[in-house]
Design a protein around this motif. Structure first.
Motif, PDB file in Angstrom:
ATOM      1  N   ASP A   1     -35.058 112.050  29.622  1.00 33.05           N
ATOM      2  CA  ASP A   1     -36.033 112.630  30.559  1.00 33.05           C
ATOM      3  C   ASP A   1     -37.060 111.601  30.988  1.00 33.05           C
TER       4      ASP A   1
ATOM      5  N   THR B   1     -39.354 114.636  34.274  1.00 37.61           N
ATOM      6  CA  THR B   1     -38.526 115.759  33.797  1.00 37.61           C
ATOM      7  C   THR B   1     -38.854 116.128  32.349  1.00 37.61           C
TER       8      THR B   1
ATOM      9  N   GLY C   1     -40.488 116.788  37.218  1.00 35.24           N
ATOM     10  CA  GLY C   1     -40.525 117.973  36.368  1.00 35.24           C
ATOM     11  C   GLY C   1     -41.265 119.144  37.012  1.00 35.24           C
TER      12      GLY C   1
ATOM     13  N   PRO D   1     -33.724 110.288  35.604  1.00 35.24           N
ATOM     14  CA  PRO D   1     -33.300 110.832  34.310  1.00 35.24           C
ATOM     15  C   PRO D   1     -31.827 110.528  34.000  1.00 35.24           C
TER      16      PRO D   1
END
Ligand SMILES: [Zn+2]
Ligand SMILES: [Zn+2]
Length: 266
Positions: free
Chosen positions: A26, A45, A75, A14
């Motif tokens: 992201d 993410t 994530g 990221p």
């Protein structure tokens, strides 16, 4: 309305900062709302940008993983969806090298790499093997093996007369290109890996990705109605990608680099 929202566009790692606002920082995560079903693809993410209601015991949210490289899983440890004891999630992935999704994710979310283990996450998570064909309500998911270090599962989702193909982390080699054009033929939306410029490709062709031109050519060859290039290189700033956009639109009338949280109506 059938909608695809690209919650994470970036590849490899990221990024943050004002140079990464337009095209996003992201890593890969896609929210698909198709034929009344809600499906998540990959858990980069971008999963932290997902604010849909959590699934129920009767209808868990399906999260389909293309592969287990860290940029597609990062994530998970902080995803709001996994922080609520009322939420139910089914994680689907293909086992690789004798290890299933639970074992792979457990390896990432274990001390000393990460302190919060899978069993400490509040949500109800079930792990499912991703078969070659999977029915999720009105949506049929078909898979195809891609060309990527450690393997990758490419996916096609069909429902309500629409189709989406998710081709992240795959090199479109001479061998696989014709198979992919068959797999993705006539799709409404193609999300495809186009991490590099032609110049970068000269030194990175073994990294498991593509040039954005090759990605656009694939979309063109299979008659995709819309093409969004994903897995942006971590060093490609908004300015660089904006300057490269005309190369894409010259190849296909609806081909562009995916924008941060871009919502695409099908
Ligand atoms: Zn990746
Ligand atoms: Zn990968």
């Amino acid at each position: 309305m059938d909608t695809v929202t690209i919650l994470g566009t970036r590849g490899s790692i990221p990024r943050a900062g004002q140079e990464f606002t337009r095209y996003g920082g992201d890593t890969i995560c896609v929210l698909v709302e198709l034929a009344g079903e809600t499906i998540l693809l990959d858990a980069g993410t971008g999963l932290l940008n997902c604010d849909i209601p959590g699934g129920t015991e009767e209808k868990p949210i399906p999260l389909l993983l293309s592969h287990f490289h860290a940029d597609h899983l990062l994530g998970l440890p902080m995803a709001p969806l996994l922080m609520d004891t009322d939420n139910h999630i089914d994680i689907y992935a293909q086992s690789r090298f004798g290890m299933d999704a639970e074992e792979r994710i457990e390896r990432l979310l274990s001390p000393p790499i990460w302190p919060v283990t899978l069993e400490l996450l509040p949500a109800w998570i079930r792990y499912r093997e991703l078969p070659n064909t999977l029915q999720l309500g009105a949506v049929t998911v078909e898979t195809m093996e891609g060309c990527h270090p450690d393997g990758v599962t490419l996916m096609k989702l069909r429902g309500g007369g629409k189709s989406i193909v998710f081709l992240t982390d795959c090199t479109y080699t001479e061998d696989i290109f014709p198979k992919l054009t068959g797999f993705a033929r006539g799709c409404d939306l193609m999300l495809c890996d186009g991490q590099y410029s032609d110049e970068e490709w000269k030194t990175r062709s073994a990294f498991g990705h593509n040039t954005w031109k090759r990605a656009a050519q694939l979309g063109l060859a299979c008659g995709a109605k819309k093409i969004r290039i994903i897995h942006h290189d971590p060093f490609h700033t908004d300015r660089m990608l904006e300057e490269a956009e005309p190369q894409l639109s010259a190849l296909h009338p609806d081909c562009s680099f995916a924008l941060a949280r871009e919502e695409i109506k099908l």
